[in-house]
Design a protein around this motif. Structure first.
Motif, short mmCIF file in Angstrom:
data_model
loop_
_atom_site.label_atom_id
_atom_site.label_comp_id
_atom_site.label_asym_id
_atom_site.label_seq_id
_atom_site.Cartn_x
_atom_site.Cartn_y
_atom_site.Cartn_z
N LEU A 15 -81.03 -11.59 -3.92
CA LEU A 15 -80.26 -11.53 -2.68
C LEU A 15 -80.88 -12.54 -1.72
O LEU A 15 -81.95 -12.32 -1.18
N ASP A 16 -80.22 -13.68 -1.56
CA ASP A 16 -80.70 -14.75 -0.69
C ASP A 16 -80.11 -14.54 0.70
O ASP A 16 -78.91 -14.72 0.92
N GLU A 17 -80.95 -14.15 1.67
CA GLU A 17 -80.46 -13.83 3.01
C GLU A 17 -79.84 -15.04 3.71
O GLU A 17 -79.05 -14.88 4.63
N ASP A 18 -80.20 -16.26 3.25
CA ASP A 18 -79.62 -17.47 3.86
C ASP A 18 -78.12 -17.56 3.62
O ASP A 18 -77.40 -18.21 4.39
N TYR A 20 -76.27 -14.64 2.80
CA TYR A 20 -75.72 -13.28 2.83
C TYR A 20 -75.17 -13.03 4.23
O TYR A 20 -75.90 -13.11 5.22
N LYS A 23 -75.83 -7.98 7.89
CA LYS A 23 -77.13 -7.78 8.52
C LYS A 23 -78.11 -7.05 7.61
O LYS A 23 -79.31 -7.07 7.83
N GLY A 24 -77.61 -6.38 6.59
CA GLY A 24 -78.49 -5.64 5.69
C GLY A 24 -77.69 -4.85 4.69
O GLY A 24 -76.45 -4.90 4.65
N ARG A 59 -77.98 -16.53 -7.28
CA ARG A 59 -77.84 -15.95 -5.94
C ARG A 59 -76.55 -15.15 -5.85
O ARG A 59 -75.50 -15.59 -6.33
N GLU A 108 -71.89 -9.57 12.70
CA GLU A 108 -72.04 -10.29 11.43
C GLU A 108 -71.14 -11.52 11.40
O GLU A 108 -71.54 -12.58 10.91
N THR A 112 -72.63 -15.25 11.11
CA THR A 112 -72.22 -16.08 9.98
C THR A 112 -71.62 -17.39 10.46
O THR A 112 -71.93 -18.47 9.92
#
Length: 476
Positions: A15-18, A20, A23-24, A59, A108, A112
């Motif tokens: 899970l690549d937060e860059d 995604y 927020k979680g 990813r 979000e 984004t």
């Protein structure tokens, strides 16, 4: 875009937060999916893309909750659609897949859009809006400050810094130029202002002039309001003036300051400036964050020296980088050597514990209670040593209570930091308050679900916030 479907190891997916857009992870949703898997339910394949810098890994593009459920149930391989995005932005593609039963929240969507634009400023509002399920106009509102900042050229930066009263030697250092170059550029400033003033005189709005010339709105306001008194400035800006000692603003004015953790309303800063300073006074903001204070100073005709540990020379050249480091051998140091001393300090530090995860790791928000209060005490002493005897300070802070999951009747004093604690430190360091102004935070920061849960447990939340205005003259 091309794709293939095959079984791949769950352990090869990250899970690549860059890229995604949420927020979680919603762990309640993961739990439901895990139960479905144990009951034999089959989900659609998750979507992944090869990691560009990690061969053999993928990813996640869609299916973060399903993937989390697969991991929690011990499944080792899953069916996945492996996408070749062929140069398309993976963040925006992932956002398009999030418009399902659980759409992106407003926060979000905004985050984004801003992340996508920061990576590729050529993206149009329509393209971003299509991906996140928002209108072009909404995306425009998300990106206003980023677009303005991206367009800020050298002359505009010099004009901005000079307008805020930053000396030429510091402007030169900040922009990496020699002082002669700065002097020459300043000679061209009247011509720049003439072009904008011409458009304003022809009836164009401030936002239209800012858009046309690539200036930020606060800079155009500094021209449009030049020579006006504070009362007329408020009127032109559309701000009502609160005559009493309760300043309540539910929303930030998006024309001033960046989208930033703990952002405060420009209206609040403007009230402080109007009540406790005069036009052309020098304002010091030692922890400037998203730049609300310098932006508001431009509109209100004040000079401003601003500092912050986050260095953003391209988007916020007026906020000079500086870290207030109490742990150094010399203790806290003053950021500049200058003859000028502030007439008013606006000190809105990161509050203890609140949003600590959103700030830089060097932020004082993440300190222990003891270290946080020790920092403030040393800081107030340093201020007193480096300002005029007539300098006032507006200290903005809030009660902190660890009320999470604790009914009000069970809360203890130990561990909290209340307004009384700040007042004790201020008086001990030679600062004496003349006003305590209520400036509550919006109760809208609590969602309906959170409020309902708090009501059931008799939990008393915190929206209190105060502007404590102080001088250095006590009872003597």
């Amino acid at each position: 875009m091309t794709q293939q479907t095959k079984q791949i190891p769950v352990s090869s997916i990250i899970l690549d937060e860059d890229i995604y857009p949420r927020k979680g992870i919603d762990h309640r949703r993961v739990g439901i999916f895990a139960e479905n898997i144990r009951d034999g339910f089959t989900f659609d394949p998750i979507e992944v893309a090869p990691c560009p810098d990690k061969p053999g890994l993928f990813r996640l593009l869609d299916g973060a909750h399903r993937w989390s459920a697969y991991k929690s149930t011990g499944i080792e391989e899953v069916k996945a659609i492996i996408k070749d995005l062929e140069g398309n932005d993976p963040l925006l593609y992932a956002a398009t897949k999030a418009i399902g039963p659980k759409q992106l929240t407003e926060d979000e969507s905004r985050d984004t859009a801003r992340r996508a634009y920061s990576r590729d400023s050529s993206l149009s509002s329509a393209d971003i809006g299509k991906a996140i399920g928002r209108s072009r106009q909404t995306v425009d509102s998300y990106l206003t400050d980023l677009r303005a900042s991206n367009r800020m050229g050298l002359d505009i930066k010099i004009f901005r810094l000079n307008r805020l009263g930053i000396p030429q030697d510091r402007i030169a250092k900040r922009l990496g130029l020699d002082q002669k170059t700065i002097h020459n550029h300043l000679g061209e400033m009247p011509a720049l202002a003439f072009l904008l003033n011409g458009d304003l005189s022809r009836g164009f709005s401030v936002s239209q002039v800012a858009e046309k010339h690539g200036w930020t709105e606060p800079m155009v306001w500094s021209l449009a309001l030049e020579g006006k008194n504070d009362h007329d400035r408020f009127k032109e800006l559309g701000w009502g003036f609160c005559t009493w000692d309760k300043w309540e603003f539910n929303d930030c004015d998006n024309r001033f300051g960046d989208d930033w953790p703990g952002r405060i309303p420009a209206q609040l800063i403007a009230h402080i400036l109007r009540c406790f300073s005069k036009p052309d006074d020098l304002i010091l903001d030692p922890m400037a964050g998203g730049g609300v204070t310098p932006d508001t100073c431009l509109a209100m005709g004040r000079r401003c020296w601003a500092f912050d540990l986050m260095d953003r020379p391209d988007t916020r050249p007026e906020i000079e980088p500086f870290t207030w480091d109490i742990s150094s051998d010399q203790g806290l140091l003053w950021p500049v050597s200058a003859k000028g001393k502030p007439d008013l300090i606006i000190f809105d530090p990161p509050y203890f514990d609140k949003k600590a995860a959103d700030y830089d790791k060097k932020s004082i928000s993440g300190l222990s209670r003891k270290a946080y209060l020790e920092f403030l005490e040393a800081f107030f002493v340093l201020l007193k040593q480096n300002v005029k005897k007539t300098t006032r300070m507006a200290f903005i802070n809030a009660d902190w209570r660890d009320f999470q999951n604790t009914p009000a009747i069970e809360e203890k004093y130990k561990g909290g930091i209340l307004i009384d604690d700040y007042l004790d430190i201020l008086k001990r360091t030679g600062w004496y308050h003349t006003h305590i102004i209520q400036a509550p935070m919006s109760s809208q920061r609590f969602t309906a679900g959170v409020v309902s849960a708090m009501q059931k447990k008799n939990i008393l939340g915190v929206i209190s916030r105060y502007v404590i205005v102080l001088g250095q003259q006590g009872l003597e």
